[in-house]
Design a protein around this motif. Structure first.
Motif, PDB file in Angstrom:
ATOM      1  N   LEU A 194     139.121  53.842  19.455  1.00 12.65           N
ATOM      2  CA  LEU A 194     139.577  54.754  20.586  1.00 12.65           C
ATOM      3  C   LEU A 194     140.522  55.527  20.609  1.00 12.65           C
ATOM      4  N   PRO A 195     141.743  55.023  19.894  1.00 15.07           N
ATOM      5  CA  PRO A 195     143.025  56.220  19.648  1.00 15.07           C
ATOM      6  C   PRO A 195     142.402  57.354  18.809  1.00 15.07           C
ATOM      7  N   ALA A 196     141.594  57.331  17.759  1.00 16.57           N
ATOM      8  CA  ALA A 196     141.019  58.667  17.166  1.00 16.57           C
ATOM      9  C   ALA A 196     140.438  59.408  18.111  1.00 16.57           C
ATOM     10  N   ALA A 197     139.477  58.654  19.090  1.00 18.03           N
ATOM     11  CA  ALA A 197     138.473  59.555  19.851  1.00 18.03           C
ATOM     12  C   ALA A 197     139.615  60.216  20.696  1.00 18.03           C
ATOM     13  N   ALA A 198     140.844  59.707  21.331  1.00 18.72           N
ATOM     14  CA  ALA A 198     141.511  60.297  22.241  1.00 18.72           C
ATOM     15  C   ALA A 198     142.502  61.096  21.539  1.00 18.72           C
ATOM     16  N   LEU A 199     142.896  61.335  20.402  1.00 18.79           N
ATOM     17  CA  LEU A 199     143.557  62.046  19.623  1.00 18.79           C
ATOM     18  C   LEU A 199     142.714  63.227  19.387  1.00 18.79           C
ATOM     19  N   TRP A 200     141.409  62.996  19.152  1.00 14.42           N
ATOM     20  CA  TRP A 200     140.604  64.080  19.023  1.00 14.42           C
ATOM     21  C   TRP A 200     140.405  64.841  20.323  1.00 14.42           C
ATOM     22  N   GLY A 201     140.105  64.274  21.447  1.00  8.64           N
ATOM     23  CA  GLY A 201     140.171  64.758  22.633  1.00  8.64           C
ATOM     24  C   GLY A 201     141.395  65.689  23.081  1.00  8.64           C
ATOM     25  N   PHE A 202     142.635  65.136  22.532  1.00  9.44           N
ATOM     26  CA  PHE A 202     143.764  66.054  22.812  1.00  9.44           C
ATOM     27  C   PHE A 202     143.901  67.112  22.026  1.00  9.44           C
TER      28      PHE A 202
END
Length: 234
Positions: free
Chosen positions: A22-30
């Motif tokens: 999830l952190p990687a997905a959120a960072l990618w979205g940012f």
């Protein structure tokens, strides 16, 4: 690899393994959102959403009755430096009283690191605040990402995750985490309602704040399994 991670974090905590992604997905979205903002691709949506929360024909007046504006100011204060500092200090003090200094230090690192990250991103992008409407509260920093939204997400999600970890019933875990998410959402919405942030500023604050909070939570779990950090309340 999944089996190895499961054994490290705990066999009964398989959702944590899923949360690793999830952190990687959120960072990618940012990163994607920041790129769109830098290219001006979000201007039309930002403008439309911001004006949708103002009275038709009078952008100086927020939509709805006066009590709603007062309430939104109360909500936005939940993401302010003063409130978050008090909550963080109270939590750290409580952990020290319980004889858990390393857990208190973990909270300090999570919140302090979030502040540094928010400041660095703001300075790097340096997006101007909205000029379509008068501000309904004091502002002094750049617009992207929303510091209130990001820090509310970091603090409330981090503390909620620590509390939820030591609660045995999933209903209790869900209740605690739901309130943390709700407060973070209300803080972000209030920033747009008060005219001090573009909607994408708030969305960016939520995404990068979630990524940071999840990362800190997972690192803390890993350290707890190795007795590097005490169990917060157990």
């Amino acid at each position: 690899m999944i089996d190895k991670l499961s054994s490290v974090i705990g066999r009964r905590e398989w959702p944590v393994v899923v949360a690793l992604f999830l952190p990687a997905a959120a960072l990618w979205g940012f990163i994607e959102l920041a790129d769109e903002v830098a290219e001006g691709g979000t201007k039309a949506v930002d403008r439309a959403l911001l004006l949708a929360l103002r009275s038709p024909g009078d952008p100086a007046q927020p939509l709805g009755p006066e009590w709603l504006e007062v309430m939104m100011r109360d909500f936005t204060a939940l993401g302010g430096v003063g409130v978050l500092t008090l909550i963080t200090a109270a939590t750290i003090g409580y952990l020290l009283l319980l004889g858990k200094p390393r857990a208190g230090f973990a909270v300090l690192i999570a919140v302090g690191g979030g502040i540094l990250l928010s400041t660095a991103v703001k300075m790097g992008i340096d997006r101007p605040r909205p000029e379509l409407v008068p501000y309904a509260t004091y502002v002094s920093t750049a617009s992207f990402p929303s510091g209130h939204s990001m820090m509310a997400t970091v603090v409330y999600l981090t503390l909620a995750a620590m509390l939820a970890r030591v609660r045995p019933r999933w209903q209790t875990k869900t209740y605690i985490l739901s309130w943390a998410v709700l407060i973070s959402l209300l803080v972000g919405v209030s920033r747009v309602y008060l005219g001090v942030h573009w909607p994408t500023d708030v969305l960016a604050g939520w995404t990068v704040g979630s990524a940071w909070a999840l990362t800190c939570w997972l690192v803390t779990l890993w350290l707890q399994r190795r007795n590097g950090v005490e169990s917060e309340l157990g």
